[in-house]
Design an enzyme around this catalytic site. Structure first.
Site, PDB file in Angstrom:
ATOM      1  CE1 TYR A  74      27.035  47.761  57.778  1.00  0.00           C
ATOM      2  CE2 TYR A  74      26.746  48.613  55.569  1.00  0.00           C
ATOM      3  CZ  TYR A  74      26.262  48.410  56.850  1.00  0.00           C
ATOM      4  OH  TYR A  74      25.017  48.830  57.190  1.00  0.00           O
ATOM      5  NE  ARG A 118      14.254  47.822  56.985  1.00  0.00           N
ATOM      6  CZ  ARG A 118      15.299  48.004  56.174  1.00  0.00           C
ATOM      7  NH1 ARG A 118      15.499  47.232  55.136  1.00  0.00           N
ATOM      8  NH2 ARG A 118      16.165  48.984  56.425  1.00  0.00           N
ATOM      9  CE  LYS A 137      24.881  51.103  58.187  1.00  0.00           C
ATOM     10  NZ  LYS A 137      24.618  51.902  57.015  1.00  0.00           N
ATOM     11  CD  GLU A 151      22.017  51.430  59.813  1.00  0.00           C
ATOM     12  OE1 GLU A 151      21.804  51.045  58.650  1.00  0.00           O
ATOM     13  OE2 GLU A 151      22.404  52.569  60.085  1.00  0.00           O
ATOM     14  CG  ASP A 152      19.373  47.388  59.158  1.00  0.00           C
ATOM     15  OD1 ASP A 152      19.131  48.185  58.247  1.00  0.00           O
ATOM     16  OD2 ASP A 152      20.322  46.590  59.114  1.00  0.00           O
ATOM     17  CG  ASP A 200      22.876  54.902  56.960  1.00  0.00           C
ATOM     18  OD1 ASP A 200      23.159  55.957  56.359  1.00  0.00           O
ATOM     19  OD2 ASP A 200      23.395  53.804  56.684  1.00  0.00           O
ATOM     20  CG  ASP A 201      18.050  51.560  57.322  1.00  0.00           C
ATOM     21  OD1 ASP A 201      18.937  50.948  56.712  1.00  0.00           O
ATOM     22  OD2 ASP A 201      17.837  51.422  58.538  1.00  0.00           O
ATOM     23  CG  ASN A 252      23.030  46.226  50.351  1.00  0.00           C
ATOM     24  OD1 ASN A 252      23.668  45.983  49.341  1.00  0.00           O
ATOM     25  ND2 ASN A 252      22.966  47.433  50.886  1.00  0.00           N
ATOM     26  CG  ASN A 282      28.437  50.962  50.682  1.00  0.00           C
ATOM     27  OD1 ASN A 282      27.992  51.368  51.753  1.00  0.00           O
ATOM     28  ND2 ASN A 282      29.095  49.825  50.570  1.00  0.00           N
TER      29      ASN A 282
END
Length: 591
Positions: A139, A192, A210, A282-283, A305-306, A447, A491
């Site tokens: 990850y 993203r 993930k 996610e993203d 999650d973001d 990150n 994290n």
């Protein structure tokens, strides 16, 4: 030569043998694949039960040299393996030696992915037993580089790709996935990826990574996990001009076309897998992330999650840091650099926790939380031009153009970076925060490592060893003035695997903010006095499965309390129940 062979073989040459009976090395070609011309159609037949050669090619059941003598006889493996029988422990030792020989993190990443594709249980055994060493490999930060080069390192599909070509038939596409009882889906549209921007279809590395952690750290069965990439194109010119790019070569779809595809996807997921499948966004880009979460949180079991995972893990760090910096959450002033989905998500969860503790309205508790975006401090005079998710943070204050000026004006006790821009916590900024506070809490969350707002070395050096520091990507311990500082890692892997397990074991049908607060409180409670002595505000990852079980239990308990749980009756001991539900990578014995 041919005449000699004819004499030995009663006058018949191999060249004269009937092709219908011998094509394919002496085995009858019953499917007609070898004797078909290139233009003819053939059917890709396969076996339904893995045995022999197919068993060794099945990552779910392959054990390599660990198959016993009895298993080799029963499953037609004789001769397909060398005679040695090796334990899983010895296999693990050998593979870790091999992985450590690679110099580049991407080489280690590829080695781990290849292992996952050939021997699933051994992959998870390695990851669980060596989590602190291998987490940065599978990850962040290595997964970012892997996504950038995903087209070149792509071996075989590890999830579902749903593109604009599949519009109108997404339900059929979902049914192509071999597993039926899916419990967790991680989905991205690749716009993203970490701090790297639009990587389009190559963002698949994120859902795959993930879900590996859902299994290794949270114990969710691998067969219950489904990585999905929604491909609506990319605005990355480099990828559009790359002959090896694996996604749609067109500009990103937006507006109605985009949301119609996403709505069909969300509807199809619920139709195919039911009410209780957790869909983790996610993203996604900021505007889509907030829109999708707001649209589906009341109709689906969704989690971003973001926004929510990052918020939960940062809140846990802030709560545990209170033992080092003193006071309560309500006593502190927070300043964020970055007002996107991560920054505003963290800010809102902190405000909710302070509201819960003080019984003050959340509108009041927001006033001690300030955000800086690319245009400066978010203040009331800017409200009309702000995106909707930034508006709650527009407080009364004169305009401030940069972070250093904001630090001097706001005098924060906690500085949090979620900007995605590296080295923005400059020497002057950290010195200014350190001048205000005896022990400033500095969290550089962006990150991968190259995008971190500052390094651990910079934070400790410029604060003269007084900062309590945590980052999104890992940093090595640092020695300053004879003292060794161990940086914490904020994290998301601390939270989302346990959170997901808690949702699954309780049969929750919706995600509530109180479940996120419960996860934060559970994580903060795991930090020991020994950890605090090292300056850590997060527990070590070596205990992550125990931590995840405790988080799952707290999340499940909150789901039951809120009436969102459907798995009845409620287990008497939720921690033990969570542990009993966790996937084990130990090899099974085959009958």
């Amino acid at each position: 030569m041919e005449s000699t062979l004819k004499e030995i073989g009663d006058g018949g040459s191999v060249l004269d043998l009937d092709p219908k009976g011998t094509v394919g090395g002496g085995v009858e070609d019953i499917y007609g694949e070898d004797c078909a011309t290139e233009e003819q159609l053939v059917t890709p037949w396969t076996f339904s039960v893995a045995s022999g050669y197919s068993l060794l090619r099945d990552p779910h059941h392959n054990k390599g040299l660990a198959f016993t003598e009895k298993e080799r006889d029963a499953h037609y493996l004789r001769g397909l393996l060398p005679p040695s029988i090796v334990t899983q422990q010895l296999q693990e030792k050998k593979l870790m030696q091999n992985i450590r020989q690679y110099q580049l993190p991407l080489q280690k990443f590829i080695a781990m992915m290849e292992l996952q594709e050939r021997n699933e249980r051994l992959f998870y055994k390695l990851l669980i037993d060596n989590v602190e060493e291998l987490l940065p490999v599978v990850y962040t930060p290595t997964v970012g580089e892997a996504c950038q080069k995903y087209g070149s390192i792509f071996r075989r599909p590890q999830g579902l790709y749903i593109s604009l070509k599949e519009k109108g038939k997404i339900l059929e596409v979902l049914k192509n996935w071999p597993q039926r009882s899916i419990q967790v889906i991680v989905v991205t549209d690749g716009e993203r990826i970490l701090g790297l921007g639009d990587l389009g279809c190559q963002g698949m590395g994120i859902p795959v990574g993930k879900l590996s952690l859902y299994t290794a750290l949270g114990g969710v069965r691998p067969s219950a996990c489904l990585p999905i990439t929604i491909d609506v194109g990319t605005n990355n010119e480099k990828l559009l001009n790359d002959e090896f790019y694996i996604g749609l070569k067109q500009r990103r779809a937006t507006g109605e076309e985009y949301y119609e595809l996403l709505h069909e996807f969300m509807t199809a997921v619920k139709q195919n897998y039911g009410e209780k499948v957790l869909i983790q966004f996610e993203d996604f880009a900021n505007h889509n992330a907030f829109e999708l979460l707001a649209k589906y949180r009341t109709t689906h079991l969704v989690f971003n999650d973001d926004i929510q995972g990052t918020a939960s893990v940062v809140l846990a760090g802030a709560v545990s840091a209170l033992k080092l910096i003193g006071g309560t959450l309500a006593d502190h002033t927070f300043l964020f650099l970055g007002a996107g989905e991560a920054g505003t998500g963290i800010a809102e969860l902190i405000a909710l926790e302070v509201s819960k503790q003080t019984k003050a309205p959340v509108e009041e508790t927001r006033k001690k939380i300030w955000l800086v975006d690319s245009k400066g401090l978010i203040v009331h005079s800017r409200k009309d031009s702000l995106q909707h998710f930034k508006k709650p943070w527009a407080h009364e204050h004169e305009p401030v153009k940069d972070l250093l000026s904001a630090v001097k004006a706001i005098k924060p006790t906690v500085l949090i970076g979620s900007s995605g821009v590296g080295r923005t916590f400059t020497k002057e900024v950290i010195e200014a925060v350190s001048a205000i506070n005896e022990k400033p809490l500095i969290m550089a969350l962006s990150n991968p490592t190259s995008q971190s707002e500052c390094t651990a070395e910079e934070a400790y050096t410029w604060s003269e060893g007084r900062a309590i520091f945590a980052s999104g990507s890992p940093f090595d311990p640092f020695e300053y003035n004879g003292k060794t500082f161990v940086p914490g890692q904020s994290n998301n892997a601390y939270i989302f695997p346990g959170f997901g397990l808690g949702v699954v074991i309780s049969g929750a049908i919706r995600v509530h903010d109180d479940m996120l607060l419960a996860a934060s409180e559970a994580l903060a409670a795991e930090v020991s006095d020994e950890n605090y002595e090292k300056g850590l505000i997060y527990p070590p990852f070596t205990n992550i499965r125990k931590i995840s079980a405790n988080i799952a239990a707290k999340v499940a308990a909150k789901a039951y309390e809120l009436g969102l749980a459907t798995r009845l009756p409620r287990p008497a001991d939720l921690v033990k129940y969570a542990e009993s539900c966790m996937y084990s990578p130990i090899y099974r014995t085959y009958r």
